[in-house]
Design an enzyme around this catalytic site. Structure first.
Site: not given
Ligand SMILES: *Cc1c(COP(=O)(O)O)cnc(C)c1O
Ligand code: SF4
Length: 336
Positions: A62, A66, A75
């Protein structure tokens, strides 16, 4: 109940939950609640617009300098307010080797990429050997300056921070680790020890906190959290305004109350304990600081009203155009 969103709690988190506390701030973050079934009209499946900025699988690009690299969408816990809750913990959540190789090629071919943010999911759930492979490959890309890992593992599953994992992070390039913590009670002795292993290895540590109603939308709790992090050698980096993920309206505060909390810390608490309050603009427009602004211009006269930490206002006249970069050029000539 909220079966469409994955549920998981680690042993360490389960031990922290106080069953006698009806609105326990730890339980509220991880245990599904009836309120998740309520969907607000402004909520969206992809609140931060990751999909829009994903040129190849596993990459979100975006900002020019980076990229996010998401090697896994698994997770250790599933936070009920997660902005990626529609994608984390699902089948096929680990990036296959061919896709990972294409993601590395994408980074290699773009010299404007200076930083890779390894996130997910949680990258510290990968086997240390796989983490070491990722670090080694990225470390060899000449135009990269920084590798950054975003993880909740040190806080919710500290025993995973083994010396093997710490060694896997060793690189020539700067490796930063950003941990996610929302409440001072999460920072147990075990968590402190896990974080110390990382800092002893010379890894700079930062933290992210999500502002959550009923969990940490309280000046004293935020102060205790940020102080404890700083004592642990972790610099509070971002305080995130909660994103518009589906079924999370019970967690969101207003921006005004977030600003009020941030203002209450300013001037009273060390600057080391002050993260930047940010909002990820829905739809993929990026993160922007939304903290209270201490300076307001009076028309276009070059005159400003500056508010101090106690809310006392001063009137300032700007002598030169570069006043923002040089405080000496502001002349306070009348207190309001
Ligand atoms: C948050 C985010 C980053 C990192 O932003 P920083 O302000 O550098 O921490 C990078 N890319 C995307 C897509 C993000 O959402
Ligand atoms: S650890 Fe991070 S990515 Fe995973 S569920 Fe929690 S907020 Fe989402």
């Amino acid at each position: 109940m909220a079966e469409q969103f994955t549920v998981a709690v680690t042993e360490d988190v389960a031990e922290l939950i106080d069953p006698a506390h009806p609105a326990d701030p730890i339980a509220a973050q991880f245990v599904p609640a009836e309120a998740e079934l309520t969907e607000a009209p402004e909520e969206r499946a992809d609140p931060t617009g990751d999909e829009r900025w994903s040129p190849v699988r596993g990459i979100v690009h975006r900002y020019p300098d980076r990229v996010l690299l998401k090697p896994t969408l698994l997770c250790p816990v599933y936070c009920r307010f997660c902005f990626r809750r529609e994608v984390v913990g699902k089948q096929g959540a680990v990036l296959d080797q061919a896709s990972l190789a294409r993601a590395f090629d994408y980074i290699r071919q773009r010299p404007q990429i200076w930083e890779v943010i390894v996130t997910g999911g949680d990258p510290f759930l990968l086997a240390p050997r796989r983490i070491a492979d990722i670090v080694r490959i990225l470390d060899q890309i000449p135009h990269l300056g920084v590798l950054r890992f975003h993880t909740r593992v040190p806080v919710v599953d500290p025993r995973r921070i083994t010396s093997t994992l710490v060694e896997a992070l060793a690189a020539e390039k700067a490796v930063y680790v950003v941990i996610h913590a929302n409440h001072p009670r999460e920072l147990t002795k075990q968590v402190q020890e896990a974080v110390l292993k990382l800092s002893r290895a010379g890894i700079p540590l930062l933290s992210q906190t999500v502002l959550l109603r009923g969990v940490n939308d309280d000046g004293a709790i935020l102060e205790a959290l940020f102080r404890r992090l700083v004592v642990m050698r972790v610099k509070p980096y971002y305080l995130h305004h909660a994103d518009l993920a589906r079924g999370t309206s019970h967690f969101r505060t207003g921006i005004a109350s977030g600003q009020h909390l941030v203002r209450s810390l300013r001037g009273r608490v060390s600057g080391l304990c002050q993260p930047t309050y940010v909002l990820d603009i829905p739809g993929g427009y990026g993160k922007v600081p939304i903290g209270p602004c201490a300076a307001g211009q009076v028309g276009s006269s070059g005159e400003w009203i500056i508010e101090d930490g106690a809310g006392v206002r001063s009137f300032a006249r700007c002598k030169g155009i570069a006043w923002l970069s040089c405080g000496a050029q502001i002349r306070i000539w009348r207190a309001l």
